[in-house]
Write an enzyme that holds these catalytic residues in place. Structure first.
Site, PDB file in Angstrom:
ATOM      1  N   GLY A  46       0.858  -1.108   0.239  1.00 18.68           N
ATOM      2  CA  GLY A  46      -0.086   0.255   0.142  1.00 18.68           C
ATOM      3  C   GLY A  46       0.828   1.323  -0.008  1.00 18.68           C
ATOM      4  O   GLY A  46       0.368   2.280  -0.355  1.00 18.68           O
ATOM      5  N   CYS A 256     -27.676  -8.881 -16.017  1.00 20.77           N
ATOM      6  CA  CYS A 256     -27.176  -8.511 -17.326  1.00 20.77           C
ATOM      7  C   CYS A 256     -28.211  -8.820 -18.495  1.00 20.77           C
ATOM      8  O   CYS A 256     -28.763 -10.074 -18.599  1.00 20.77           O
ATOM      9  CB  CYS A 256     -25.929  -9.235 -17.839  1.00 20.77           C
ATOM     10  N   CYS A 259     -26.433 -11.834 -20.573  1.00 23.41           N
ATOM     11  CA  CYS A 259     -25.936 -13.081 -20.093  1.00 23.41           C
ATOM     12  C   CYS A 259     -26.719 -13.492 -18.993  1.00 23.41           C
ATOM     13  O   CYS A 259     -26.577 -14.606 -18.247  1.00 23.41           O
ATOM     14  CB  CYS A 259     -24.664 -13.182 -20.162  1.00 23.41           C
ATOM     15  N   CYS A 281     -23.092  -6.495 -18.815  1.00 25.81           N
ATOM     16  CA  CYS A 281     -21.821  -6.663 -18.154  1.00 25.81           C
ATOM     17  C   CYS A 281     -20.883  -5.854 -18.626  1.00 25.81           C
ATOM     18  O   CYS A 281     -20.603  -5.700 -19.929  1.00 25.81           O
ATOM     19  CB  CYS A 281     -21.357  -8.119 -18.510  1.00 25.81           C
ATOM     20  N   CYS A 287     -18.927 -12.017 -19.533  1.00 21.65           N
ATOM     21  CA  CYS A 287     -20.235 -12.112 -20.515  1.00 21.65           C
ATOM     22  C   CYS A 287     -20.364 -13.130 -21.738  1.00 21.65           C
ATOM     23  O   CYS A 287     -21.252 -13.705 -21.828  1.00 21.65           O
ATOM     24  CB  CYS A 287     -20.526 -10.290 -21.083  1.00 21.65           C
TER      25      CYS A 287
END
Lengths: 307, 367, 207
Positions: A46, A256, A259, A281, A287
Site C-alpha cells: 500500500g 445483465c 447473459c 456486463c 459476459c
C-alpha cells in the site's frame, strides 16, 4: 551489442540515428529500476514507491504506469490480457495490447481472464476470481488517496508517515452529513494490511471487495505521478467506512441483459432517445463466456448472431 | 435484440490511415522534406529539441513532420525516443564564456567588452506580413558580418559584475547535480533540479509565470544582464584517457538576469541572479526560465512567499507539457465505468430527495 | 561503467555474465517477485552463472538482475576478502561497492551465521521507507522449520527455515518488524532456490 555499437549501426536517411527498441520497449536499466521499485512495493503493501518513470510512446494518463510495470515483469512465457472499462475491445485496451504484441515478440495475448498470467487493467477488476499465478496490473492516474484533500506531496508524505488519515475520515463524514451517503463511488480509499491508506485506482467501489485476500498479486503503476505500489496475495484490504455507515457496494436491480448474470458490474447502454436503456456486463470476457455457455439475457442476440 | 459494439482494432487502424492521409494533405503539393524543416523552421526545431531534451535536429524535424506541426506532439515523440537511448555518461558543464557568439545583448550596459551583437533576431522588425516570402524563389540579401568583433573575447556581463563584487557568486550546492530523468522528483528540490525541470518545461507555461512576476506576483526587479546565443562545445571526460574529449558543438541560448539586490548588516548589498539556458535559439524561453528560477529562490534569499511562481511544487509539478497534455487529454478515454457509479449515486440521491423515506427502495425497483 | 575497475581486472579473466541478459534478468526477477509476494515460499531459480568463489551462482544472478550503477553494494567480510568477487560484480553490474552498510541498496551476505545487526543497514525514513537495504543471503538450506510466518502474502500461516542463521534471528526479525514500515527485507538464496522475508512478515512461532 554494447550501447556504443548500437548507435554506430547504420543510420537511416538524412543523418538520422538508427532507431531500435529492446524487448518490451524499455531498456534493461529502466526495467531493473522498475523491478526494484516493485519489490519494495510488495514488501511495504500500500505504500507508494517513487520511481523514475520514463516517457512512454503513449501519453501520460493513458496507462504509462501500467505499461511500464507490465513491461518490467513480462517474460516470453507470459500470456497478456489488457482491459479498459472491463473490456478487451475498448480502443485504449486494443492499443496497449497491440503495443506489447509489437514490442514484446513471443508474448502471447488473450482475452480470456483465466488464460492470462498478466492482466493490465484500467478501471475494473475482472469478475472471475483471479488465481495464484496471476498478476493484475492497474493503471493509476492519481495514486495519492489524499491528493484532493491536500494537493502538496510534501504534506501527504508526512500524513502517510504518521498514518494520519483523519482528513480522509472527515471528508467521508462530510459526505454523509451533506448527502446522507458517502459520495465516493469509485477510487474508494482502502486500508491495506492495517497500515497504509491506498487509492485503488478509479475502479467502481463494487470491485473493492475483490482486492481483499486475493490469491493474485496486484501491482499499481502511476506513470505521470511516478509511483508504484502493490498488494501482495492474501492481504487484508478494507474500504474505509463508519460503524453507522458501513461500506456498501453498488447493487443492480436487474441482471445483465445479454447473459443474465447477477452480482456483476453493469454498464448502462442507452438504446434510444425515449429513455430506453439496458444494463450489460462491463466485463466482456465474463459476459461472452457465459453466453457461450448458453446463458441468455432479455436482450441477447440469437445464438448464430452472438459472436 | 442487441449486439455489443466491437471492432476497436479496425477503428484504430482506419483512424491511423486517415491521419496519414490528412498529414500528407493535397498530394499535388510537393511533400515537405526533413531538411526543409530543419533549415527553414529552425525555431520550431529548436523548441522541440529543447523541450524534448534531445539535441538532434534531424530527429526533431522528423517529429515535427510526423506531428503535422503540433510541437507538443513532436516534443512527445522525441521524449519517447530519448527515453530508450543508452547513457554513456554525463558531459562536462558547457562553458558559455567560450561561446562562439551569434547574438549577444545586454540591457544593463550601453557597451560591453566584445560589443553588442544583434545577430538574427525578430527584434526591431516591423511585424508586417511580407508578401515576398509567399513566393518560392526569394534569395535574401547577403548580410554584412561584424568581422572586427570576430575572435574578440566576450566576457559574461555577470562575470564583470562579479569581479566588482556587485553580484552574488553563482550559488552552488557543491554537489554533483542529480538527474531529473533518472530519479523521481521529490520536494524540496535543489536549484540544479529545478533548472533541469524548467529547461524542459513548457515555453507557454513558463512565459506566463515569468510574466506574472513582472506584474507584481513575486516581483524581482529584473534586468537582462545578458542574453547570448551561439555555439558551445560539449565535452565528455573519459576516465580511461584522463581528459575530456569534445563530442561536438551545440547551439544554446543563455539568459542571465540581474535581479533585486539584497544585503544585511553583515554583508553589503549585492544583486542576485536568475538563470536560464535552453537548446537552440529561444530568448523567450531562456528569459522566462531566468525569471521563474529567480522567483523560486525566494527562501534562500529570505524573501516572502506570496505568488504562484514561487511555489516550487506547483511550478515543477505542472511545467511539463508532455505530462500535462497527456493527463488533460486522457479525459477523452472511456470513463463509463466510473460514470456509471456516479450515475447510480445521483439517481439514488435524487430519488431520496423526492421521497426521503422510500427513495432508496423505489430507485432500485425502477432499475 | 567499467571505468571503476582496477587495471588487474581485464575482461578476459572475468567469469561471464548472463548469456541472454534480457531473458535471464527477467526470469530471475520473476522468481524474486513471487518469493517476496509469498514470504517463506521457495521459488525455483535456475542459473548458469559461474561466478568467482565464494560468490554463489544464485547470489550472482540476483545481483546481475537487480543491481546497477544506481545501487551501491555491500559485501560481507567473506566476500570482501576475495577481490575477484568485487571485480566480477563491478564489471557486470556497474554498481559501486561500498564498505558502509547503511549506504548500500543491496547487501550480499555469504556467511549468514555472522549476519551483522539489521540496524547497521539503511532502514528507510518515515516519508520514504523504501530507501532501505535489501539483504541477499546465501544459505546452505531452506526448509520448513523452525519458524511460523504470518503477514501479507501468506494465506494463514507458512513454515519457514534457513540454515545457518544467528541463534537470535527471531528476536532480530521481531525488532525489524517493529520498525515497520521501516526496516530491511531479506532474500535467501540456496542452490536452485530463492525465498524471501519482506519486512511486512511476522514470525509468530519458533519450534
Amino acid at each position: 551489442m554494447t550501447a556504443l555499437e548500437q548507435t554506430q549501426t547504420a543510420s537511416t536517411s538524412a543523418g538520422m540515428p538508427a532507431i531500435t527498441y529492446n524487448f518490451a520497449y524499455l531498456d534493461e536499466q529502466t526495467k531493473r529500476m522498475i523491478r526494484r521499485a516493485i519489490l519494495k512495493a510488495i514488501a511495504i503493501p500500500g505504500y507508494q514507491v517513487p520511481f523514475a518513470s520514463r516517457e512512454m510512446p503513449m501519453p501520460y494518463g493513458w496507462g504509462t504506469g501500467g505499461v511500464q510495470v507490465t513491461a518490467a515483469i513480462l517474460g516470453m512465457d507470459d500470456v497478456l490480457k489488457v482491459i479498459d472499462q472491463g473490456s478487451d475491445d475498448t480502443t485504449n485496451a486494443v492499443a496497449i495490447r497491440g503495443f506489447f504484441e509489437t514490442t514484446a515478440p513471443g508474448v502471447a495475448t488473450t482475452t480470456r481472464t483465466q488464460d492470462a498470467t498478466v492482466i493490465q487493467t484500467r478501471h475494473r477488476v475482472p469478475e472471475q476470481q483471479l488465481q495464484a499465478h496471476q498478476v493484475l496490473v492497474y493503471q493509476v492516474p492519481i495514486p495519492e488517496p489524499l491528493r484532493f484533500l491536500e494537493p502538496r506531496e510534501t504534506e501527504t508524505r508526512k500524513l502517510h508517515a504518521l498514518a494520519d488519515y483523519g482528513l480522509m475520515h472527515v471528508k467521508l463524514y462530510e459526505d454523509i452529513a451533506r448527502h446522507g451517503h458517502i459520495a465516493t463511488t469509485y477510487a474508494y480509499p482502502v486500508e491495506v494490511d492495517g497500515r497504509y491508506v491506498m487509492d485503488p485506482s478509479p475502479i467502481p467501489k463494487f470491485d473493492n471487495p475483490k482486492m481483499d485476500d486475493s490469491p493474485a498479486l496486484q501491482l499499481f503503476g502511476a506513470g505521470r505521478e511516478k509511483r508504484i505500489y502493490a498488494i501482495p496475495p492474501h492481504t487484508r484490504v478494507v474500504p474505509l467506512d463508519f460503524e453507522d455507515h458501513p461500506f456498501k457496494v453498488q447493487h443492480f436491480a436487474k441482471p445483465c441483459a445479454l447473459c443474465a448474470a447477477t452480482g456483476v458490474y453493469l454498464d448502462e447502454v442507452i438504446l434510444d432517445d425515449r429513455g430506453g436503456r439496458m444494463f450489460v456486463c462491463s466485463d466482456t470476457d465474463y459476459c461472452n463466456t457465459r453466453q457461450a455457455e448458453g446463458h441468455r439475457g432479455e436482450m441477447s442476440a440469437l445464438p448464430e448472431a452472438a459472436e | 435484440m442487441y449486439v455489443a459494439v466491437k471492432g476497436g482494432e479496425t477503428a484504430i487502424r482506419n483512424a491511423h490511415a486517415l491521419l496519414a492521409e490528412t498529414r500528407r494533405g493535397d498530394t499535388s503539393v510537393p511533400e515537405i522534406g526533413i531538411d526543409q524543416i530543419s533549415e527553414q523552421l529552425t525555431l520550431a526545431v529548436d523548441r522541440v529539441m529543447s523541450e524534448g531534451s534531445l539535441y538532434d535536429r534531424p530527429l526533431a524535424s522528423l517529429a515535427i513532420k510526423q506531428a503535422r506541426g503540433d510541437l507538443i506532439e513532436a516534443i512527445f515523440l522525441v521524449r519517447a525516443f530519448r527515453t530508450t537511448l543508452p547513457r554513456f555518461g554525463y558531459c562536462e558543464p558547457v562553458d558559455t564564456a567560450q561561446m562562439r557568439v551569434e547574438r549577444r545583448i545586454s540591457a544593463t550596459y550601453k557597451d560591453i567588452p566584445g560589443g553588442q551583437v544583434l545577430g538574427p533576431t525578430f527584434d526591431y522588425t516591423h511585424r508586417l506580413l511580407d508578401p515576398t516570402l509567399a513566393g518560392t524563389t526569394t534569395e535574401p540579401p547577403a548580410p554584412a558580418r561584424a568581422e572586427t568583433e570576430d575572435g574578440a573575447p566576450m566576457p559574461r556581463v555577470t562575470d564583470l559584475l562579479g569581479d566588482e563584487g556587485l553580484i552574488e557568486a553563482a550559488p552552488s550546492t557543491g554537489e554533483y547535480p542529480r538527474d531529473l530523468t533518472r530519479e523521481p522528483l521529490s520536494f524540496p528540490a535543489d536549484r540544479p533540479l529545478r533548472l533541469q525541470n524548467l529547461a524542459r518545461g513548457d515555453e507557454g507555461f513558463l512565459l506566463s509565470l515569468g510574466y506574472s512576476t513582472q506584474r507584481g506576483y513575486a516581483r524581482t526587479h529584473p534586468f537582462v544582464g545578458e542574453i547570448r546565443f551561439g555555439e558551445v562545445e560539449v565535452e565528455l571526460f573519459v576516465e580511461e584517457l584522463g581528459f575530456a574529449v569534445p563530442l561536438g558543438p551545440i547551439n544554446v541560448t543563455e539568459c542571465q538576469m540581474v535581479t533585486q539586490f539584497k544585503g544585511s548588516s553583515a554583508e553589503p548589498p549585492k544583486f542576485t541572479r536568475g538563470y536560464g539556458l535552453v537548446f537552440g535559439q529561444s530568448e523567450r524561453k531562456a528569459m522566462s526560465v531566468a525569471l521563474v528560477d529567480r522567483a523560486l529562490r525566494f527562501k534562500e534569499l529570505g524573501e516572502e512567499q506570496s505568488a504562484p511562481a514561487q511555489d516550487e511544487e506547483f511550478v515543477l509539478s505542472h511545467s511539463d507539457n508532455v505530462q500535462a497534455t497527456g493527463f488533460v487529454e486522457h479525459l477523452k478515454l472511456p470513463h463509463y465505468v466510473d460514470f456509471q457509479a456516479e450515475l447510480d449515486l445521483v439517481r439514488r440521491m435524487r430519488a431520496e430527495h423526492t421521497d426521503p423515506v422510500h427513495g432508496d427502495a423505489r430507485q432500485e425497483a425502477a432499475e | 561503467m567499467s571505468t571503476e575497475q582496477t587495471p588487474a581486472a581485464s575482461t578476459s579473466e572475468l567469469a561471464l555474465g548472463f548469456s541472454d541478459p534480457v531473458r535471464e534478468a527477467q526470469a530471475t526477477f520473476k522468481a524474486v517477485m513471487w518469493a517476496v509476494s509469498r514470504p517463506g515460499h521457495r521459488m525455483p531459480l535456475a542459473t548458469n552463472l559461474k561466478p568467482p568463489a565464494p560468490l554463489t551462482p544464485e547470489m550472482a544472478a540476483l545481483a546481475l538482475a537487480l543491481a546497477d550503477y544506481e545501487t551501491p553494494l555491500w559485501l560481507d567480510p567473506m566476500l570482501a576478502k576475495h577481490k575477484g568477487v568485487a571485480d566480477f560484480l563491478r564489471f557486470h553490474t556497474g554498481a559501486p561497492i561500498t564498505d558502509d552498510p547503511a549506504a548500500a541498496r543491496f547487501a550480499l551476505v555469504r556467511e549468514p551465521g555472522n549476519l551483522p545487526p539489521f540496524t547497521d543497514f539503511a532502514q528507510g525514513i518515515p516519508e520514504y521507507p523504501d530507501r532501505s537495504t535489501t539483504l541477499i543471503l546465501a544459505v546452505t538450506m531452506l526448509s520448513d522449520a523452525p519458524f511460523t510466518l504470518e503477514g501479507p502474502g501468506i494465506k494463514s500461516t507458512r513454515s519457514f527455515g534457513a540454515t545457518p542463521l544467528p541463534a537470535d534471528f527471531a528476536t532480530r526479525w521481531a525488532d525489524n518488524r517493529l520498525l515497520f514500515p521501516l526496516g530491511v527485507d531479506l532474500l535467501f538464496t540456496t542452490s536452485g532456490l530463492v525465498s524471501a522475508l519482506p519486512r511486512s512478515t511476522r514470525i509468530t512461532a519458533e519450534a
